[in-house]
Write a protein that holds these residues in place. Structure first.
Motif, PDB file in Angstrom:
ATOM      1  N   ILE A  45      -2.111  48.590 -87.017  1.00  0.00           N
ATOM      2  CA  ILE A  45      -1.933  49.108 -88.364  1.00  0.00           C
ATOM      3  C   ILE A  45      -2.108  50.616 -88.298  1.00  0.00           C
ATOM      4  O   ILE A  45      -2.885  51.133 -87.500  1.00  0.00           O
ATOM      5  CB  ILE A  45      -2.920  48.477 -89.377  1.00  0.00           C
ATOM      6  N   ALA A  46      -1.355  51.304 -89.108  1.00  0.00           N
ATOM      7  CA  ALA A  46      -1.454  52.766 -89.119  1.00  0.00           C
ATOM      8  C   ALA A  46      -0.780  53.291 -90.361  1.00  0.00           C
ATOM      9  O   ALA A  46       0.097  52.657 -90.935  1.00  0.00           O
ATOM     10  CB  ALA A  46      -0.804  53.362 -87.877  1.00  0.00           C
ATOM     11  N   GLY A  47      -1.192  54.456 -90.719  1.00  0.00           N
ATOM     12  CA  GLY A  47      -0.618  55.087 -91.893  1.00  0.00           C
ATOM     13  C   GLY A  47      -1.409  54.737 -93.123  1.00  0.00           C
ATOM     14  O   GLY A  47      -2.152  53.756 -93.157  1.00  0.00           O
ATOM     15  N   GLY A  48      -1.240  55.563 -94.099  1.00  0.00           N
ATOM     16  CA  GLY A  48      -1.942  55.328 -95.337  1.00  0.00           C
ATOM     17  C   GLY A  48      -1.019  55.518 -96.504  1.00  0.00           C
ATOM     18  O   GLY A  48       0.107  56.005 -96.374  1.00  0.00           O
ATOM     19  N   PRO A  49      -1.502  55.152 -97.660  1.00  0.00           N
ATOM     20  CA  PRO A  49      -0.667  55.205 -98.849  1.00  0.00           C
ATOM     21  C   PRO A  49      -0.163  56.608 -99.197  1.00  0.00           C
ATOM     22  O   PRO A  49       0.890  56.750 -99.805  1.00  0.00           O
ATOM     23  CB  PRO A  49      -1.571  54.651 -99.945  1.00  0.00           C
ATOM     24  N   GLU A  50      -0.865  57.630 -98.765  1.00  0.00           N
ATOM     25  CA  GLU A  50      -0.449  58.997 -99.097  1.00  0.00           C
ATOM     26  C   GLU A  50       0.887  59.372 -98.454  1.00  0.00           C
ATOM     27  O   GLU A  50       1.575  60.259 -98.935  1.00  0.00           O
ATOM     28  CB  GLU A  50      -1.522  60.015 -98.698  1.00  0.00           C
ATOM     29  N   ALA A  51       1.275  58.700 -97.391  1.00  0.00           N
ATOM     30  CA  ALA A  51       2.525  59.018 -96.698  1.00  0.00           C
ATOM     31  C   ALA A  51       3.682  58.118 -97.126  1.00  0.00           C
ATOM     32  O   ALA A  51       4.816  58.350 -96.722  1.00  0.00           O
ATOM     33  CB  ALA A  51       2.326  58.917 -95.195  1.00  0.00           C
ATOM     34  N   VAL A  52       3.388  57.111 -97.914  1.00  0.00           N
ATOM     35  CA  VAL A  52       4.395  56.108 -98.257  1.00  0.00           C
ATOM     36  C   VAL A  52       5.151  56.514 -99.515  1.00  0.00           C
ATOM     37  O   VAL A  52       4.548  56.808-100.536  1.00  0.00           O
ATOM     38  CB  VAL A  52       3.726  54.732 -98.472  1.00  0.00           C
ATOM     39  N   ARG A  53       6.463  56.521 -99.387  1.00  0.00           N
ATOM     40  CA  ARG A  53       7.277  56.689-100.592  1.00  0.00           C
ATOM     41  C   ARG A  53       7.624  55.287-101.098  1.00  0.00           C
ATOM     42  O   ARG A  53       7.709  54.335-100.306  1.00  0.00           O
ATOM     43  CB  ARG A  53       8.539  57.491-100.289  1.00  0.00           C
ATOM     44  N   PRO A  54       7.828  55.130-102.386  1.00  0.00           N
ATOM     45  CA  PRO A  54       8.191  53.806-102.913  1.00  0.00           C
ATOM     46  C   PRO A  54       9.437  53.271-102.217  1.00  0.00           C
ATOM     47  O   PRO A  54      10.424  53.982-102.029  1.00  0.00           O
ATOM     48  CB  PRO A  54       8.451  54.077-104.399  1.00  0.00           C
ATOM     49  N   GLY A  55       9.350  52.032-101.777  1.00  0.00           N
ATOM     50  CA  GLY A  55      10.470  51.371-101.124  1.00  0.00           C
ATOM     51  C   GLY A  55      10.574  51.591 -99.633  1.00  0.00           C
ATOM     52  O   GLY A  55      11.481  51.040 -98.996  1.00  0.00           O
ATOM     53  N   LEU A  56       9.670  52.380 -99.044  1.00  0.00           N
ATOM     54  CA  LEU A  56       9.739  52.615 -97.596  1.00  0.00           C
ATOM     55  C   LEU A  56       9.624  51.282 -96.854  1.00  0.00           C
ATOM     56  O   LEU A  56       8.621  50.579 -96.977  1.00  0.00           O
ATOM     57  CB  LEU A  56       8.610  53.537 -97.130  1.00  0.00           C
ATOM     58  N   PRO A  57      10.628  50.918 -96.050  1.00  0.00           N
ATOM     59  CA  PRO A  57      10.530  49.701 -95.263  1.00  0.00           C
ATOM     60  C   PRO A  57       9.495  49.876 -94.132  1.00  0.00           C
ATOM     61  O   PRO A  57       9.576  50.833 -93.355  1.00  0.00           O
ATOM     62  CB  PRO A  57      11.933  49.518 -94.685  1.00  0.00           C
ATOM     63  N   VAL A  58       8.542  48.973 -94.087  1.00  0.00           N
ATOM     64  CA  VAL A  58       7.508  48.983 -93.052  1.00  0.00           C
ATOM     65  C   VAL A  58       7.423  47.568 -92.493  1.00  0.00           C
ATOM     66  O   VAL A  58       7.300  46.602 -93.247  1.00  0.00           O
ATOM     67  CB  VAL A  58       6.130  49.402 -93.615  1.00  0.00           C
ATOM     68  N   GLN A  59       7.497  47.461 -91.174  1.00  0.00           N
ATOM     69  CA  GLN A  59       7.353  46.161 -90.529  1.00  0.00           C
ATOM     70  C   GLN A  59       6.212  46.249 -89.525  1.00  0.00           C
ATOM     71  O   GLN A  59       6.163  47.166 -88.703  1.00  0.00           O
ATOM     72  CB  GLN A  59       8.649  45.744 -89.832  1.00  0.00           C
ATOM     73  N   LEU A  60       5.301  45.275 -89.602  1.00  0.00           N
ATOM     74  CA  LEU A  60       4.119  45.210 -88.741  1.00  0.00           C
ATOM     75  C   LEU A  60       4.131  43.907 -87.961  1.00  0.00           C
ATOM     76  O   LEU A  60       4.367  42.832 -88.530  1.00  0.00           O
ATOM     77  CB  LEU A  60       2.849  45.288 -89.599  1.00  0.00           C
ATOM     78  N   HIS A  61       3.842  44.008 -86.658  1.00  0.00           N
ATOM     79  CA  HIS A  61       3.728  42.846 -85.772  1.00  0.00           C
ATOM     80  C   HIS A  61       2.359  42.905 -85.107  1.00  0.00           C
ATOM     81  O   HIS A  61       2.049  43.886 -84.421  1.00  0.00           O
ATOM     82  CB  HIS A  61       4.825  42.882 -84.701  1.00  0.00           C
ATOM     83  N   LEU A  62       1.554  41.849 -85.316  1.00  0.00           N
ATOM     84  CA  LEU A  62       0.179  41.827 -84.780  1.00  0.00           C
ATOM     85  C   LEU A  62      -0.157  40.477 -84.172  1.00  0.00           C
ATOM     86  O   LEU A  62       0.262  39.427 -84.686  1.00  0.00           O
ATOM     87  CB  LEU A  62      -0.839  42.050 -85.899  1.00  0.00           C
ATOM     88  N   ALA A  63      -0.971  40.512 -83.125  1.00  0.00           N
ATOM     89  CA  ALA A  63      -1.574  39.291 -82.605  1.00  0.00           C
ATOM     90  C   ALA A  63      -2.538  38.759 -83.664  1.00  0.00           C
ATOM     91  O   ALA A  63      -3.052  39.507 -84.490  1.00  0.00           O
ATOM     92  CB  ALA A  63      -2.325  39.583 -81.313  1.00  0.00           C
ATOM     93  N   ASP A  64      -2.785  37.459 -83.628  1.00  0.00           N
ATOM     94  CA  ASP A  64      -3.693  36.833 -84.593  1.00  0.00           C
ATOM     95  C   ASP A  64      -4.609  35.851 -83.864  1.00  0.00           C
ATOM     96  O   ASP A  64      -4.144  34.793 -83.445  1.00  0.00           O
ATOM     97  CB  ASP A  64      -2.883  36.112 -85.662  1.00  0.00           C
ATOM     98  N   PRO A  65      -5.856  36.226 -83.673  1.00  0.00           N
ATOM     99  CA  PRO A  65      -6.502  37.473 -84.086  1.00  0.00           C
ATOM    100  C   PRO A  65      -6.167  38.607 -83.117  1.00  0.00           C
ATOM    101  O   PRO A  65      -5.652  38.369 -82.030  1.00  0.00           O
ATOM    102  CB  PRO A  65      -7.989  37.140 -84.021  1.00  0.00           C
ATOM    103  N   ASP A  66      -6.503  39.810 -83.542  1.00  0.00           N
ATOM    104  CA  ASP A  66      -6.292  40.991 -82.710  1.00  0.00           C
ATOM    105  C   ASP A  66      -7.627  41.701 -82.563  1.00  0.00           C
ATOM    106  O   ASP A  66      -8.225  42.096 -83.558  1.00  0.00           O
ATOM    107  CB  ASP A  66      -5.261  41.924 -83.363  1.00  0.00           C
TER     108      ASP A  66
END
Length: 188
Positions: free
Chosen positions: A106-127
């Motif tokens: 995970i990375a980034g915060g809400p301050e950098a996000v514009r509305p509608g920015l496509p973000v895709q995250l892939h994580l092991a479970d658990p990580d």
């Protein structure tokens, strides 16, 4: 065709990152994979953190900036683990990025996000590096900021499960990840 900047993990520029870039190129994308360290990749995560300490986070980020300087403002920013943080740091400076692709972190915060920015995250479970409560809080913050967020969790594999040269590797999870990534990148 999408232009993509893909940043390596704390290990450095490993063959798995280059293979991922080749896979994306074979699908018609243009990909840069900068070496943020300028030295051979580490063999262990501890050695990788030692390399990052030696090179310095500011130097690594400066090298990332130089690598994207000639890319269009809407290039996709992506990364593996530590590389996710690099991509997210650049998102602050490149608000027109077409998307943010996060593999293993995970990375980034809400301050950098514009509305509608496509973000895709892939994580092991658990990580082991991304506790569930941190992932949940990040996901809430990104969604509240307006990100068009999709999160995929893969039960069982280790943190860097897409790297076939690491004990974390899980071939089935890696293949599913790349199928989903290619679908995500289609039409960007």
């Amino acid at each position: 065709m999408t232009q993509i900047a893909l940043f390596h993990s704390v290990y450095g520029l490993r063959p798995a990152v280059l293979a991922a870039a080749d896979r994306l190129r074979a699908a018609g994308h243009q990909v840069v994979t900068p070496d943020l360290y300028g030295v051979p990749a580490a063999g262990t995560v501890d050695e990788g953190f030692a390399l990052l300490d030696k090179v310095g986070r500011d130097t690594a980020l400066d090298r990332a900036r130089a690598a994207v300087a000639d890319l269009p403002p809407d290039a996709v920013l992506g990364g593996f683990s530590f590389g996710c943080a690099v991509a997210a740091d650049l998102l602050v400076e490149r608000p027109s990025a077409a998307a943010l692709l996060l593999l293993h972190g995970i990375a980034g915060g809400p301050e950098a996000v514009r509305p509608g920015l496509p973000v895709q995250l892939h994580l092991a479970d658990p990580d082991e590096f991304e506790p569930q409560e941190d992932v949940d809080a990040w996901q809430r913050a990104m969604t509240e900021a307006g990100a068009d967020l999709t999160v995929f969790r893969y039960p069982g594999p280790g943190h860097l499960y897409t790297d076939p040269d690491l004990p974390d590797h899980d071939a089935a999870a890696a293949e599913l990840t790349w199928e989903r990534v290619l679908a995500f990148l289609d039409g960007r």
